[in-house]
Design a protein around this motif. Structure first.
Motif, PDB file in Angstrom:
ATOM      1  N   ASN A 218     -40.916 -51.696 -24.325  1.00  0.00           N
ATOM      2  CA  ASN A 218     -39.525 -51.435 -23.973  1.00  0.00           C
ATOM      3  C   ASN A 218     -38.659 -51.782 -25.184  1.00  0.00           C
ATOM      4  O   ASN A 218     -38.337 -52.940 -25.417  1.00  0.00           O
TER       5      ASN A 218
ATOM      6  N   GLY B  21     -34.241 -52.133 -24.861  1.00  0.00           N
ATOM      7  CA  GLY B  21     -33.854 -52.095 -23.460  1.00  0.00           C
ATOM      8  C   GLY B  21     -33.720 -50.704 -22.869  1.00  0.00           C
ATOM      9  O   GLY B  21     -33.375 -50.567 -21.701  1.00  0.00           O
ATOM     10  N   LYS B  22     -33.995 -49.647 -23.673  1.00  0.00           N
ATOM     11  CA  LYS B  22     -33.816 -48.309 -23.105  1.00  0.00           C
ATOM     12  C   LYS B  22     -34.841 -47.274 -23.555  1.00  0.00           C
ATOM     13  O   LYS B  22     -34.861 -46.177 -23.027  1.00  0.00           O
ATOM     14  N   TYR B  23     -35.692 -47.584 -24.496  1.00  0.00           N
ATOM     15  CA  TYR B  23     -36.686 -46.615 -24.972  1.00  0.00           C
ATOM     16  C   TYR B  23     -38.086 -47.121 -24.645  1.00  0.00           C
ATOM     17  O   TYR B  23     -38.444 -48.228 -25.003  1.00  0.00           O
ATOM     18  N   ARG B  24     -38.872 -46.298 -23.972  1.00  0.00           N
ATOM     19  CA  ARG B  24     -40.247 -46.661 -23.608  1.00  0.00           C
ATOM     20  C   ARG B  24     -41.174 -45.989 -24.613  1.00  0.00           C
ATOM     21  O   ARG B  24     -41.318 -44.775 -24.604  1.00  0.00           O
TER      22      ARG B  24
END
Length: 183
Positions: A108, A111-114
Motif C-alpha cells: 500500500n 495510502g492509495k496505490y496498491r
C-alpha cells in the motif's frame, strides 16, 4: 509462519535495538522518501513493545505498539512486511550472499496505490521489497546503522611526563626544605 526460527528472531530483538528501513516511492517522476524506524522497548511474556517512528517529506509520526510474538504486525519480523498484504511464499533464493525467502504481495504505497511487490526475508526479518505498477514504483531496503567507535588513547609513559616532572620537583623541594631546617 516460521515457528522454528521465531525464538531466534525474538532473541535478536534486544531492548533499544532498531530495525531501520528506507522506503522510496516514485510516482509521476516525484520520489517520496520515508524512513521507518522500529525501536524495540521491551520483550516479555510473548509480547513485543516497540516504537515506530516514520519520517520523511515534511512528515514525522511516532506510534507505540504492543504486539504478540505470533502476530507482530507491523514489526517486520516472522516474515511480516509493513504496509503489505496477501503475502505468498514463492521460494528460496540468494540475496546479497544470504539465503532468503522470497514472497509476493501487495504494498500500500502512499495510502492509495496498491503495488504488486516481491519481498525478501532473511532469518524471518524483512530485507528488501520491490515492485512497479501503473507508473508507481516502490523500493524498501533495510538500513544498518553505522556504529562509530573510538580507540582509547595509548597509556604510555609519555602521557604521564608532566605528572612525573611535577612529583620529582615536589620531592626535591621537600628534601631541600628539610635540609635547610624549614620542615
Amino acid at each position: 509462519m516460521i515457528p522454528i526460527l521465531l525464538p531466534l528472531i525474538i532473541a535478536s530483538l534486544a531492548p533499544h535495538s532498531s530495525l531501520i528501513y528506507v522506503v522510496q516511492v516514485n510516482f509521476n517522476n516525484t520520489i517520496y522518501c520515508i524512513t521507518y524506524n522500529f525501536t524495540v522497548i521491551c520483550v516479555k511474556n510473548n509480547t513485543i513493545e516497540f516504537n515506530l517512528t516514520i519520517t520523511g517529506n515534511n512528515y514525522y509520526n511516532v506510534m507505540q505498539y504492543n504486539v504478540n510474538e505470533d502476530d507482530p504486525y507491523p514489526l517486520p519480523i516472522n516474515c511480516v512486511a509493513f504496509n503489505t498484504t496477501n503475502l505468498k511464499f514463492i521460494g528460496n533464493t540468494t540475496l546479497g550472499g544470504n539465503l532468503t525467502k522470497e514472497f509476493s504481495g501487495i504494498f500500500n504505497a502512499l495510502g492509495k496505490y496498491r503495488v504488486p511487490v516481491t519481498v525478501y526475508f532473511h532469518d524471518g526479518i524483512l530485507q528488501q521489497l520491490n515492485g512497479t505498477y501503473n507508473g508507481v514504483s516502490v523500493h524498501v531496503s533495510r538500513e544498518y546503522p553505522t556504529i562509530i567507535s573510538t580507540t582509547p588513547s595509548s597509556e604510555s609513559l609519555s602521557n604521564y611526563v608532566t605528572l612525573i616532572i611535577f612529583i620529582v620537583v615536589l620531592i626535591i623541594a621537600i628534601f631541600v626544605l628539610i635540609k635547610i631546617g624549614k620542615i
